[in-house]
Scaffold this active site. Structure first.
Site: not given
Ligand SMILES: *[C@@H]1O[C@H](CO)[C@@H](O)[C@H](O)[C@H]1NC(C)=O
Ligand SMILES: *[C@@H]1O[C@H](CO)[C@@H](O)[C@H](O)[C@H]1NC(C)=O
Ligand SMILES: *[C@@H]1O[C@H](CO)[C@@H](O)[C@H](O)[C@H]1NC(C)=O
Ligand SMILES: *[C@@H]1O[C@H](CO)[C@@H](O)[C@H](O)[C@H]1NC(C)=O
Ligand SMILES: *[C@@H]1O[C@H](CO)[C@@H](O)[C@H](O)[C@H]1NC(C)=O
Length: 319
Positions: A138-140, A142, A276
């Site tokens: 997830t996020s970084s 991802a 987010h």
């Protein structure tokens, strides 16, 4: 107060999971120019030839948080797979290196090579299945999923990216670039341009490409949802398939989430009203990777490769 509640909660979670073994740190696992740390969870009753799932953390996150916050370890106990939790050495913001030329190049170095070395190490150590190696974050995490699938198409079978950006969108000078232009959705390219970034990561590679799944909230104000559109252009173009979906399904897996499939190799979910902090949907990942499957008919780089399957059939006929 909040902190102690959170601590208690994670202790409760960890014990509720009743894991069959512990998270273990491994050192000296191979080329690791950026000193990424490796943590691994190996179920006590590991089946032969197990799959491996890698789950890189988010910015300001740690391997421990992913281990506790995602059920990969208990699912590994249940379905028989190993999970790996890389931990960044970038203490400034604990984001992954998704910017350097090194990470964006096959076997070029950077955080990406450190993570791939963990997978290659575990593959040998546990006789894991080289055709069932998966990455999700997830996020970084991802963004790193996009990077690993782009730079190491020869390693992974599939990736699942939750609120990330396209491969190469953060490209810049050095290891810990934060690209405001990309984060705010101002880096717009056409499919050919996006695909060229991926293809240049491993020039001359013509083999199997891992299938890919990407999910993004429509009101994400950390990584602008434009990045979902850019990933759609990028990956459909890498696969050489149309940007027009072959199937669109509304309200799956949650109300307001729309899944667009582009054949078998790529799918994108648009989560209406989600920011987010996109809630991970474990079954979406498990099913895409076919990680509940055991036996010879599971999704893998073999089953995803028609030529390979034919060759295997012929092999069996001959033997
Ligand atoms: C995990 O490690 C702790 C401390 O070393 C040990 O007491 C515990 O039994 C271990 N749990 C499992 C399930 O291996
Ligand atoms: C690598 O990281 C570990 C902590 O994870 C640290 O103890 C060690 O000193 C680092 N090594 C180098 C060469 O930076
Ligand atoms: C990972 O790195 C962070 C930051 O240095 C540290 O707090 C944490 O203990 C490390 N290990 C794990 C397993 O997350
Ligand atoms: C993509 O952009 C390049 C310029 O960088 C252009 O030459 C090419 O025609 C564009 N392709 C499409 C399909 O629009
Ligand atoms: C398919 O599998 C065969 C045999 O394993 C391999 O030689 C070939 O490179 C694979 N093709 C692709 C596109 O991955």
């Amino acid at each position: 107060m909040l902190l102690s509640t959170v601590t208690l909660l994670s202790v409760a979670l960890a014990s509720a999971q009743q894991l069959s073994s512990n998270l273990t740190q491994i050192t000296d696992f191979g080329p690791n120019p950026r000193n990424v740390s490796m943590y691994i969870y190996v179920p006590a009753n590991l089946p032969p030839n197990p799959p491996i799932l890698v789950s890189p953390h988010w910015c300001h996150g740690t391997a421990q948080q992913v281990f506790e916050g995602r059920p990969w370890a208990s699912l590994g106990d249940q379905y028989g797979f190993i999970s790996i939790y890389p931990n960044t050495s970038n203490l400034a913001d604990q984001c992954w290196d998704v910017s350097s030329k090194e990470s964006l190049t096959h076997d070029g170095g950077g955080d990406a090579l450190g993570i791939v070395s963990m997978v290659r190490w575990a593959l040998k150590e546990y006789g894991a299945d080289k055709d069932r190696l998966f990455v999700t974050g997830t996020s970084s995490g991802a963004m790193m999923t996009n990077v690993l699938i782009g730079s190491y198409p020869d390693v992974f079978a599939a990736g699942s990216a939750w609120a990330g950006v396209p491969f190469g969108c953060f490209a810049g000078n050095g290891y810990d670039v934060w690209s405001d232009a990309c984060a705010t959705g101002k880096i717009i390219k056409n499919g050919t341009e996006w695909a060229a970034l991926v293809k240049n990561a491993y020039p001359g590679y013509t083999g199997f490409r891992p299938k890919f799944q990407t999910l993004h909230g429509t009101v994400d104000n950390v990584l602008n949802p434009q990045n979902l559109k850019e990933q759609i252009k990028q990956w459909t173009s890498v696969f050489g398939i149309s940007q027009v979906p072959t199937e669109v399904t509304k309200d799956t897996p949650l109300p307001g989430w729309t899944r667009s499939r582009y054949g078998e190799q790529f799918e994108a979910y648009e989560a209406a009203g989600v920011d987010h902090n996109i809630p991970n949907q474990v079954d979406v990942v498990m099913d895409f990777f076919d990680l509940k499957c055991s036996g010879s008919k599971c999704f893998s780089r073999r089953s995803g490769n028609v030529t390979g399957m034919l060759l295997e059939c012929i092999d069996h006929l001959v033997v």
